[in-house]
Design an enzyme around this catalytic site. Structure first.
Site, PDB file in Angstrom:
ATOM      1  N   ALA A  78       0.818  -1.219   0.000  1.00 15.70           N
ATOM      2  CA  ALA A  78       0.000   0.000   0.000  1.00 15.70           C
ATOM      3  C   ALA A  78       0.849   1.266   0.000  1.00 15.70           C
ATOM      4  O   ALA A  78       0.487   2.252  -0.640  1.00 15.70           O
ATOM      5  CB  ALA A  78      -0.935  -0.011   1.211  1.00 15.70           C
ATOM      6  N   THR A  79       1.979   1.247   0.689  1.00 18.38           N
ATOM      7  CA  THR A  79       2.811   2.460   0.719  1.00 18.38           C
ATOM      8  C   THR A  79       3.253   2.847  -0.694  1.00 18.38           C
ATOM      9  O   THR A  79       3.183   4.017  -1.091  1.00 18.38           O
ATOM     10  CB  THR A  79       4.047   2.244   1.629  1.00 18.38           C
ATOM     11  OG1 THR A  79       3.582   1.918   2.938  1.00 18.38           O
ATOM     12  CG2 THR A  79       4.924   3.481   1.701  1.00 18.38           C
ATOM     13  N   ASN A 128      -6.814   2.852  10.321  1.00 14.20           N
ATOM     14  CA  ASN A 128      -6.064   1.701  10.835  1.00 14.20           C
ATOM     15  C   ASN A 128      -5.982   1.680  12.353  1.00 14.20           C
ATOM     16  O   ASN A 128      -5.818   0.631  12.959  1.00 14.20           O
ATOM     17  CB  ASN A 128      -4.646   1.685  10.245  1.00 14.20           C
ATOM     18  CG  ASN A 128      -3.972   3.026  10.307  1.00 14.20           C
ATOM     19  OD1 ASN A 128      -4.467   4.008   9.761  1.00 14.20           O
ATOM     20  ND2 ASN A 128      -2.860   3.095  11.008  1.00 14.20           N
ATOM     21  N   GLN A 141      -7.118  -1.060   5.009  1.00 12.09           N
ATOM     22  CA  GLN A 141      -7.652  -1.771   6.176  1.00 12.09           C
ATOM     23  C   GLN A 141      -9.064  -2.302   5.942  1.00 12.09           C
ATOM     24  O   GLN A 141      -9.537  -3.151   6.693  1.00 12.09           O
ATOM     25  CB  GLN A 141      -7.665  -0.852   7.396  1.00 12.09           C
ATOM     26  CG  GLN A 141      -6.290  -0.536   7.951  1.00 12.09           C
ATOM     27  CD  GLN A 141      -5.617  -1.731   8.602  1.00 12.09           C
ATOM     28  OE1 GLN A 141      -6.250  -2.751   8.901  1.00 12.09           O
ATOM     29  NE2 GLN A 141      -4.321  -1.622   8.817  1.00 12.09           N
ATOM     30  N   SER A 148      -3.062  -4.051   0.305  1.00 13.22           N
ATOM     31  CA  SER A 148      -1.802  -4.652   0.719  1.00 13.22           C
ATOM     32  C   SER A 148      -2.042  -6.112   1.103  1.00 13.22           C
ATOM     33  O   SER A 148      -2.961  -6.411   1.872  1.00 13.22           O
ATOM     34  CB  SER A 148      -1.283  -3.877   1.935  1.00 13.22           C
ATOM     35  OG  SER A 148      -0.077  -4.433   2.364  1.00 13.22           O
ATOM     36  N   HIS A 179      -0.415  -8.245   3.024  1.00 14.28           N
ATOM     37  CA  HIS A 179      -0.193  -8.761   4.384  1.00 14.28           C
ATOM     38  C   HIS A 179      -1.266  -8.352   5.388  1.00 14.28           C
ATOM     39  O   HIS A 179      -1.246  -8.804   6.535  1.00 14.28           O
ATOM     40  CB  HIS A 179       1.211  -8.382   4.888  1.00 14.28           C
ATOM     41  CG  HIS A 179       1.410  -6.950   5.255  1.00 14.28           C
ATOM     42  ND1 HIS A 179       1.422  -6.532   6.550  1.00 14.28           N
ATOM     43  CD2 HIS A 179       1.617  -5.837   4.507  1.00 14.28           C
ATOM     44  CE1 HIS A 179       1.645  -5.221   6.592  1.00 14.28           C
ATOM     45  NE2 HIS A 179       1.760  -4.780   5.346  1.00 14.28           N
ATOM     46  N   THR A 221      10.408  -6.793 -12.749  1.00 16.83           N
ATOM     47  CA  THR A 221       9.906  -8.153 -13.010  1.00 16.83           C
ATOM     48  C   THR A 221       8.682  -8.433 -12.145  1.00 16.83           C
ATOM     49  O   THR A 221       8.700  -8.193 -10.930  1.00 16.83           O
ATOM     50  CB  THR A 221      11.008  -9.196 -12.714  1.00 16.83           C
ATOM     51  OG1 THR A 221      12.098  -8.909 -13.575  1.00 16.83           O
ATOM     52  CG2 THR A 221      10.519 -10.620 -12.940  1.00 16.83           C
ATOM     53  N   CYS A 261       3.702   1.266  12.270  1.00 14.97           N
ATOM     54  CA  CYS A 261       4.775   2.089  11.717  1.00 14.97           C
ATOM     55  C   CYS A 261       5.149   3.201  12.692  1.00 14.97           C
ATOM     56  O   CYS A 261       6.165   3.828  12.563  1.00 14.97           O
ATOM     57  CB  CYS A 261       4.326   2.733  10.407  1.00 14.97           C
ATOM     58  SG  CYS A 261       3.197   1.727   9.507  1.00 14.97           S
TER      59      CYS A 261
HETATM   60  N1  PLP Z   1      -2.438   2.433   4.762  1.00 13.50           N
HETATM   61  C1  PLP Z   1      -2.998   1.916   5.866  1.00 13.50           C
HETATM   62  C2  PLP Z   1      -4.351   2.377   6.291  1.00 13.50           C
HETATM   63  C3  PLP Z   1      -2.316   0.951   6.609  1.00 13.50           C
HETATM   64  O1  PLP Z   1      -2.870   0.450   7.706  1.00 13.50           O
HETATM   65  C4  PLP Z   1      -1.025   0.551   6.175  1.00 13.50           C
HETATM   66  C5  PLP Z   1      -0.235  -0.408   6.982  1.00 13.50           C
HETATM   67  O2  PLP Z   1      -0.047  -0.222   8.163  1.00 13.50           O
HETATM   68  C6  PLP Z   1      -0.494   1.106   4.998  1.00 13.50           C
HETATM   69  C7  PLP Z   1      -1.238   2.046   4.329  1.00 13.50           C
HETATM   70  C8  PLP Z   1       0.849   0.692   4.471  1.00 13.50           C
HETATM   71  O3  PLP Z   1       0.774  -0.624   3.986  1.00 13.50           O
HETATM   72  P1  PLP Z   1       2.049  -1.462   3.508  1.00 13.50           P
HETATM   73  O4  PLP Z   1       2.584  -2.098   4.728  1.00 13.50           O
HETATM   74  O5  PLP Z   1       1.507  -2.455   2.543  1.00 13.50           O
HETATM   75  O6  PLP Z   1       2.979  -0.532   2.847  1.00 13.50           O
END
Ligand code: PLP
Length: 392
Positions: A73-74, A153, A181, A201, A203, A242, A328
């Site tokens: 997601a980032t 989140n 989320q 994302s 994970h 890739t 994070c």
């Molecule tokens: N956006 C939200 C709302 C999240 O909860 C997170 C992860 O904590 C992210 C973005 C970032 O996700 P990723 O770990 O896949 O970069």
């Protein structure tokens, strides 16, 4: 460690066995590069990626061309915010977002501000919601993008995206929503019809780490974005590098399973959430930080006055895996920016706990967690002189 109760599913989730099984052949036996067009190794890998894309597009009710694979997601957030900024700067340099976004959005906005863009950060009310009226007043003719987190989140609070979408579009602005989320916890099919961009994302939904998706409605037409990872021309030149076949196969399996089980899981998690909240609210003075809003069925965010949150997390750490905000951010000594944006007193924000459940959470674990947290809060308060004096 495995005796620990896991209540940190918003930080990450384990890969489900089905996902691991689906991925395994693509690490060793069918290891081809989907871009190798001259032999069966490449053909098989390309077929697997195409099949994964079909699976995801069916599960989410979106067109296959709207999906770009990323590392998570980032990266997707970087792709959308920087991509829209680059593409639309001829029209304007104003972006609107909220003070309660994930740091991935806030940090990219700060980066864009250094690059000459102007960002308006909307306040949220004590329930974590933005004001539609304020959004309306903040929109300008040069607003190119509105970025609003769908499900928070930390608190699980869900924003009214339909109203946000109609205002943004009426103003001619594009809408991005961080839906990371929400996937697997609430139905997104309608939402994806309303936003221009979203992100996912692996994970967070029992898929692998290091893989995610950018959703671009009307991709390859009006909303196509310039690539910010050049090289190799993969993914229709929208993201070089890739293509990671095993992770994409795993992501597709995870999303398909999440969508298939959505209704059942929602109901089950709501039952667990209610039980957990009732149990924790029996602790004297405990307050829920997201009580009245529409919110994710798996997330409980609670504060315990007269308890230092860092000490609480430390005291719980061997028995309950939990957090006081986003993973994070958990190294930070500052109280959560989401709670302070909601106007929650700093002291109470410091004394908070986020408990996020998932598909392996059980009622017995919830009961055990209530017992442990109740005892721990009482023990920590015993050594706090202010607790003793609270009613004097
Ligand atoms: N956006 C939200 C709302 C999240 O909860 C997170 C992860 O904590 C992210 C973005 C970032 O996700 P990723 O770990 O896949 O970069």
């Amino acid at each position: 460690m495995h005796d620990q109760l896991y209540f940190d599913c918003n930080a990450t989730t384990p890969c489900s066995q089905e996902v691991v099984d689906a991925m395994l052949p693509y690490f060793h036996q069918q290891f081809g590069n989907p871009s190798s067009s001259h032999h069966p190794y490449g053909w098989l890998a390309k077929d697997a990626v195409e099949e994964a894309t079909q699976k995801i597009s069916k599960a989410l009710g979106v067109h296959p061309t709207s999906l770009i694979y990323t590392s998570g997601a980032t990266e997707s957030i970087n792709m959308v915010l920087k991509g829209v900024a680059k593409k639309m700067k001829f029209k304007g340099k104003h972006i609107i977002t909220t003070k309660a976004e994930h740091k991935a959005v806030l940090d990219v906005c700060a980066f864009l501000e250094e690059d000459g863009f102007e960002v308006s950060y909307l306040d949220v009310d004590p329930n974590g919601l933005i004001s539609i009226e304020t959004l309306n007043k903040t929109l300008r003719s040069d607003t190119i993008l509105v970025a609003v987190l769908y499900a928070n989140n930390e608190t699980g609070v869900i924003q009214p995206l339909d109203e946000i979408a109609s205002l943004s579009h009426k103003n001619g602005s594009l809408l991005f929503s961080d839906t990371t989320q929400a996937l697997g916890k609430v139905d997104l099919t309608e939402i994806l019809g309303q936003v221009d961009f979203a992100c996912f994302s692996g994970h967070k939904v029992y898929g692998p780490k290091g893989v995610g998706l950018t959703y671009i409605k009307d991709n390859l037409e009006r909303n196509s974005l310039p690539s910010f990872i050049q090289g190799g021309g993969q993914q229709k030149e929208q993201r070089g590098g890739t293509i990671n076949t095993p992770l994409i196969v795993g992501l597709a399996e995870a999303i398909m399973l999440a969508q298939e089980n959505l209704n059942r899981e929602q109901e089950r998690l709501l039952g667990l959430r209610q039980h957990l909240e009732t149990g924790l609210l029996n602790i004297e003075g405990a307050v829920l930080n997201n009580e009245t809003s529409l919110r994710l069925p798996n997330t409980v965010h609670v504060s315990f006055p007269y308890v230092d949150g860092a000490n609480l997390l430390k005291a719980l750490s061997n028995r309950i895996a939990t957090s006081n905000g986003s993973a994070c951010n958990s190294a930070s000594v500052e109280p959560s920016h989401v709670l302070t944006a909601m106007g929650i007193d700093r002291g109470l924000a410091y004394a908070s706990l986020r408990l996020s459940m998932g598909k392996y959470s059980k009622m017995a674990g919830v009961e055990k967690a209530i017992e442990i947290i109740t005892d721990t809060v009482a023990r920590l308060r015993e050594s706090n002189i202010l607790w003793e004096r609270r009613s004097q």
